[in-house]
Design a protein around this motif. Structure first.
Motif, PDB file in Angstrom:
ATOM      1  N   ILE A 226     -44.970  61.786  11.834  1.00 31.07           N
ATOM      2  CA  ILE A 226     -44.319  61.787  10.924  1.00 31.07           C
ATOM      3  C   ILE A 226     -44.493  60.496   9.066  1.00 31.07           C
ATOM      4  N   PRO A 227     -44.790  61.333   8.461  1.00 26.69           N
ATOM      5  CA  PRO A 227     -44.915  59.959   7.272  1.00 26.69           C
ATOM      6  C   PRO A 227     -43.407  59.311   6.791  1.00 26.69           C
ATOM      7  N   VAL A 228     -42.019  59.282   7.512  1.00 19.69           N
ATOM      8  CA  VAL A 228     -41.146  59.291   7.063  1.00 19.69           C
ATOM      9  C   VAL A 228     -40.686  58.349   5.888  1.00 19.69           C
ATOM     10  N   LYS A 229     -41.297  57.166   5.764  1.00 26.61           N
ATOM     11  CA  LYS A 229     -41.062  56.847   3.981  1.00 26.61           C
ATOM     12  C   LYS A 229     -41.989  57.570   2.763  1.00 26.61           C
ATOM     13  N   ARG A 230     -42.843  58.773   3.157  1.00 29.42           N
ATOM     14  CA  ARG A 230     -42.848  59.389   2.209  1.00 29.42           C
ATOM     15  C   ARG A 230     -42.234  60.011   1.995  1.00 29.42           C
ATOM     16  N   VAL A 231     -41.116  60.810   3.279  1.00 23.88           N
ATOM     17  CA  VAL A 231     -40.465  61.819   2.808  1.00 23.88           C
ATOM     18  C   VAL A 231     -38.774  61.796   1.500  1.00 23.88           C
ATOM     19  N   VAL A 232     -38.727  59.699   2.065  1.00 22.11           N
ATOM     20  CA  VAL A 232     -37.750  59.228   1.249  1.00 22.11           C
ATOM     21  C   VAL A 232     -37.976  59.211  -0.044  1.00 22.11           C
ATOM     22  N   ASP A 233     -39.569  58.986  -0.337  1.00 23.06           N
ATOM     23  CA  ASP A 233     -39.745  58.022  -1.838  1.00 23.06           C
ATOM     24  C   ASP A 233     -39.690  60.228  -2.472  1.00 23.06           C
ATOM     25  N   GLU A 234     -39.832  61.141  -1.507  1.00 21.22           N
ATOM     26  CA  GLU A 234     -40.477  61.984  -2.527  1.00 21.22           C
ATOM     27  C   GLU A 234     -38.382  62.598  -3.169  1.00 21.22           C
ATOM     28  N   ALA A 235     -37.851  62.322  -1.596  1.00 25.26           N
ATOM     29  CA  ALA A 235     -36.201  62.363  -2.269  1.00 25.26           C
ATOM     30  C   ALA A 235     -35.801  61.731  -3.189  1.00 25.26           C
ATOM     31  N   LEU A 236     -36.083  60.403  -3.072  1.00 24.99           N
ATOM     32  CA  LEU A 236     -35.638  59.265  -3.808  1.00 24.99           C
ATOM     33  C   LEU A 236     -35.479  59.744  -5.160  1.00 24.99           C
ATOM     34  N   GLU A 237     -36.865  61.013  -5.438  1.00 23.22           N
ATOM     35  CA  GLU A 237     -37.194  60.869  -6.860  1.00 23.22           C
ATOM     36  C   GLU A 237     -35.953  61.985  -7.625  1.00 23.22           C
ATOM     37  N   SER A 238     -35.074  62.247  -7.153  1.00 26.51           N
ATOM     38  CA  SER A 238     -33.671  62.442  -7.349  1.00 26.51           C
ATOM     39  C   SER A 238     -32.708  62.196  -7.698  1.00 26.51           C
ATOM     40  N   CYS A 239     -32.595  60.850  -6.907  1.00 29.71           N
ATOM     41  CA  CYS A 239     -31.436  60.560  -6.400  1.00 29.71           C
ATOM     42  C   CYS A 239     -31.431  59.002  -7.613  1.00 29.71           C
TER      43      CYS A 239
ATOM     44  N   VAL B 139     -27.553  61.885  -0.348  1.00 31.36           N
ATOM     45  CA  VAL B 139     -27.596  61.049  -0.514  1.00 31.36           C
ATOM     46  C   VAL B 139     -26.656  60.849  -2.026  1.00 31.36           C
ATOM     47  N   ASN B 140     -26.779  61.947  -3.032  1.00 30.34           N
ATOM     48  CA  ASN B 140     -26.209  62.167  -3.959  1.00 30.34           C
ATOM     49  C   ASN B 140     -25.232  62.007  -3.828  1.00 30.34           C
ATOM     50  N   ASP B 141     -24.581  62.880  -2.449  1.00 31.36           N
ATOM     51  CA  ASP B 141     -23.255  63.038  -2.390  1.00 31.36           C
ATOM     52  C   ASP B 141     -22.618  62.321  -1.928  1.00 31.36           C
ATOM     53  N   ALA B 142     -23.468  61.465  -1.412  1.00 31.43           N
ATOM     54  CA  ALA B 142     -22.289  60.196  -1.107  1.00 31.43           C
ATOM     55  C   ALA B 142     -22.648  58.975  -1.974  1.00 31.43           C
ATOM     56  N   GLN B 143     -23.545  59.437  -2.946  1.00 27.38           N
ATOM     57  CA  GLN B 143     -23.336  57.704  -3.827  1.00 27.38           C
ATOM     58  C   GLN B 143     -24.016  56.880  -3.573  1.00 27.38           C
ATOM     59  N   ALA B 144     -25.137  56.616  -2.373  1.00 29.34           N
ATOM     60  CA  ALA B 144     -25.696  56.010  -1.579  1.00 29.34           C
ATOM     61  C   ALA B 144     -26.467  55.108  -2.361  1.00 29.34           C
ATOM     62  N   THR B 145     -26.495  53.615  -2.629  1.00 28.18           N
ATOM     63  CA  THR B 145     -27.321  52.493  -3.368  1.00 28.18           C
ATOM     64  C   THR B 145     -28.041  52.139  -3.210  1.00 28.18           C
ATOM     65  N   VAL B 146     -27.874  52.429  -1.261  1.00 31.80           N
ATOM     66  CA  VAL B 146     -29.369  51.534  -0.603  1.00 31.80           C
ATOM     67  C   VAL B 146     -30.072  52.367   0.492  1.00 31.80           C
ATOM     68  N   VAL B 147     -31.044  52.687   1.016  1.00 33.15           N
ATOM     69  CA  VAL B 147     -31.170  53.992   2.353  1.00 33.15           C
ATOM     70  C   VAL B 147     -32.490  52.854   3.072  1.00 33.15           C
ATOM     71  N   LEU B 148     -32.102  52.998   4.261  1.00 34.16           N
ATOM     72  CA  LEU B 148     -32.658  52.105   5.277  1.00 34.16           C
ATOM     73  C   LEU B 148     -33.497  53.364   5.996  1.00 34.16           C
ATOM     74  N   THR B 149     -35.119  52.504   6.775  1.00 35.46           N
ATOM     75  CA  THR B 149     -35.537  54.062   6.791  1.00 35.46           C
ATOM     76  C   THR B 149     -36.816  53.133   7.511  1.00 35.46           C
ATOM     77  N   SER B 150     -37.962  53.762   7.433  1.00 32.33           N
ATOM     78  CA  SER B 150     -39.164  53.160   8.561  1.00 32.33           C
ATOM     79  C   SER B 150     -40.663  53.634   7.422  1.00 32.33           C
ATOM     80  N   ASP B 151     -41.698  53.519   7.798  1.00 27.78           N
ATOM     81  CA  ASP B 151     -42.812  53.984   7.710  1.00 27.78           C
ATOM     82  C   ASP B 151     -43.538  54.758   8.313  1.00 27.78           C
ATOM     83  N   GLY B 152     -42.603  55.317   9.601  1.00 29.04           N
ATOM     84  CA  GLY B 152     -42.830  56.970  10.343  1.00 29.04           C
ATOM     85  C   GLY B 152     -41.763  56.721  11.402  1.00 29.04           C
TER      86      GLY B 152
END
Ligand code: 6R9
Length: 637
Positions: A184-197, A163-176
């Motif tokens: 697998i709780p996909v959204k939770r993984v995204v939340d964790e990632a976005l702490e540094s995006c 996400v940082n390399d691409a400097q993405a502004t929007v992320v599309l994901t699902s609940d799981g």
């Protein structure tokens, strides 16, 4: 099915090949003719291989989704575009016609617009293999946003890097997501990632499992709420031929994954042409590619290729062995699949199970079988040919790469030779050469060398995102005038190519590429680690396994439990840094690594030990500390 530029016989193949190399511009102009263009090109091919500049169909204006969808509505509006088979066979499958898919893509495109996404913006997609993923990808293309799909098995850190390399502004994901018996709780993984995006300002979440998720105020929205009352038509953004279509990250021999960039017109022409010809697609085919859209195979041969051709593409959410090792064959019978495209690792894992899992199904509908991702060994080839294809379906062993956009060397089903352990002949437009280490071309048959490509083709990598120099250095500088593949190959006595494998520090695990440096970087994050060296070794199912040699600060602990504790902790680090798919098969704690006096790790020795071949380690006299080799051999896993 479009007959245009369709190769129907061996003679036609030779004729097309000849024209594609003698007069490439004329050849590709003819192939490109029937697509929907808002404006035609001024020139077909502009290539400066040494600089890594390759432009195709310069000056043309188009939108790829008009070619995937709108173009088919009058003739194939009610034809199935996507058939979705869920993870759990007892859940209902879903079918989308071209008309329905068109509407859903337009709706999602409008949702993106309403959320401020504009042409050229980068959108990262981290979603399960459900129709909404295909719709999301096409919706980006509809409005000219650059999609970057991240395989939904990658860790939060790996998402953040991309996400940082691409400097993405929007992320599309699902609940799981569902993967076999696991959820697998996909959204939770995204939340964790976005702490540094910091670049991400909006997350659009598709409901799939119906799980409660945390929605961050001001950033996160539900797709179904955003889509309410939104129009099902959306004009397609007019794109330039060389406007980027997508970024897809792939591993190389250096630490950080590279964002491979493909652009619009050339990729489109290449995806459609290779898809129709390699698989010899017919109008009524039910085509199934088992790859995830998170990999290039899913981009070109699950999504774009089939839709450009107006074919029916099956999308499978699950895994080959759930709920039983007969799952693939059950799906083939259930949907009357005619063309089946999978990876050798899947075949090998299924071969290991009782053959009754295959014999329970008729597989009568099958017509063509495909393989991709790594060399298919003869045993797997024969099993596939005999038990799945019942000796009547040609196998296409398709060699290509993320960087090549589509298939480069392969049989055309039933037309050009299909021989076990050979990818075969190059596709029209592809000029493979074998090079010596000094970069000179090796002439004639029955020869082996570095595989390079001599002439530009429409699907060639355009750049690595944000860093063209990196693309130039990696692919175009090693042998000026050629695209360097990183693979070694053999041209057999009949001129058929056999791919031997990577000649660089890339390991191919179950068809997934990892750089050894990338895994080492991850391991080195662990506080128990001073230094590490990673090599590949032959693995019965995965093709290659990962063997990690690790130096601990206090040396190798005496106690077995302590060693196990450190190994478990290293695995945890890798899972967090990259994802479960990069888990080493073997970790050996060592007190030192075999290094030359200049400090270079002698990977050749480490590879030999990992392979279990310790009888002939070659010259070890340049080693700083030859004793370290004895220790490594005696502690081998
Ligand atoms: C499409 C894809 C590319 C690398 C490539 C090579 C290996 C792929 C192969 C094959 C032998 C085949 N590879 N297909 N080797 N025979 N049919 O897999 O792209 O993930 O970028 O990997 O995979 O080593 O260089 P990607």
């Amino acid at each position: 099915m479009p007959e245009h530029a369709r190769i129907r016989s061996l003679e036609e193949y030779h004729e097309a090949y000849r024209r594609s190399t003698e007069t490439p511009e004329q050849f590709w102009a003819e192939v490109a003719e029937p697509f929907t263009w808002r404006r035609k090109w001024d020139s077909v091919m502009n290539s400066d291989m040494a600089a890594g500049h390759n432009d195709w169909f310069q000056g043309a204006r188009l939108n790829i989704t008009e070619n995937c969808l709108d173009r088919h509505l009058s003739t194939r509006g009610n034809k199935l575009a996507i058939v979705y088979e869920p993870n759990d066979p007892h859940t209902r499958h879903l079918r989308l016609t071209y008309r329905e898919l068109h509407q859903e893509v337009c709706r999602f495109a409008n949702v993106l617009h309403n959320n401020g996404v504009e042409k050229g913006d980068r959108v990262c997609i981290y979603m399960p293999m459900i129709p909404q993923l295909a719709i999301a990808v096409l919706a980006c293309a509809r409005i000219g946003a650059i999609h970057s799909v991240i395989f939904a098995g990658f860790s939060a850190n790996a998402i953040a890097d991309r996400v940082n390399d691409a400097q993405a502004t929007v992320v599309l994901t699902s609940d799981g997501l569902n993967r076999g018996a696991k959820q697998i709780p996909v959204k939770r993984v995204v939340d964790e990632a976005l702490e540094s995006c910091p670049s991400v300002r909006r997350v659009i979440v598709t409901e799939h499992l119906g799980w409660p998720v945390h929605m961050q105020e001001g950033r996160d929205v539900w797709y179904h709420e955003e889509a309410e009352g939104v129009a099902k038509t959306c004009p397609a953004e007019e794109m330039g031929a060389e406007d980027p279509l997508f970024i897809l990250y792939t591993s190389g021999s250096t630490g950080k994954p590279k964002g491979v960039v493909h652009t619009t017109a050339g990729y489109m022409v290449w995806a459609d042409y290779t898809f129709r010809n390699v698989f010899q697609i017919e109008e009524n085919d039910i085509y199934w590619c088992t790859a995830d859209i998170g990999w290039v195979t899913g981009h070109t041969y699950l999504l774009y290729g089939p839709l450009l051709a107006g074919a029916t593409s099956l999308m499978f959410e699950g895994v080959p062995t759930y709920p039983s090792p007969g799952r693939f064959w059950e799906v083939i019978d259930k949907h009357s699949v005619t063309v089946f495209y999978t990876a050798p690792t899947a075949i090998r894992s299924l071969m290991a199970h009782d053959i009754n899992h295959v014999l329970a199904y008729s597989l009568d509908s099958l017509r063509v079988l495909g393989s991709v991702g790594e060399p298919i060994n003869e045993e797997a080839w024969h099993w596939y040919y005999t038990h799945i294809g019942k000796e009547r379906c040609p196998i296409v062993d398709t060699w290509w790469q993320t960087e090549t956009g589509g298939v480069m060397i392969s049989a055309l089903a039933g037309i050009t030779p299909s021989v076990p352990a050979r990818a075969g002949l190059p596709l029209p437009g592809v000029l493979p050469v074998l090079l010596n280490q000094d970069g000179s071309e090796i002439e004639g048959n029955d020869q082996e060398g570095y595989l390079a490509i001599k002439q530009s083709w429409p699907g060639i990598i355009r750049t690595t995102y944000g860093d063209h120099e990196r693309a130039r250095q990696t692919y175009f500088a090693p042998y000026p005038g050629y695209y360097f593949t990183g693979d070694g190959a053999r041209r057999d006595e009949n001129g058929l190519y056999r791919i031997i494998g990577r000649v660089d520090d890339v390991i191919n695990v179950s068809g997934h590429r990892f750089g050894t440096a990338e895994i080492e970087n991850a391991i080195n994050q662990n506080s128990h680690v001073v230094e590490s060296a990673v090599v590949g070794f032959p693995h019965d199912v995965k093709g290659q396994g990962i063997y990690a040699y690790v130096i601990c600060p206090e040396g190798v602990p005496e106690a077995e439990v302590e060693r196990q504790r450190i190994e478990a902790s290293i695995i945890e680090t890798i899972v967090a840094e990259i994802g479960r798919i990069a888990k080493p098969d073997k970790i050996q704690l060592v007190s030192g690594l075999p290094k030359t006096r200049s400090g270079k790790i002698m990977r050749r020795i480490l590879r030999k030990v990992a392979e279990g071949d310790t009888t002939n380690l070659g010259d070890t006299t340049t080693l700083l500390d030859p004793l370290v080799v004895d220790e490594i051999i005696s502690g081998r896993k």
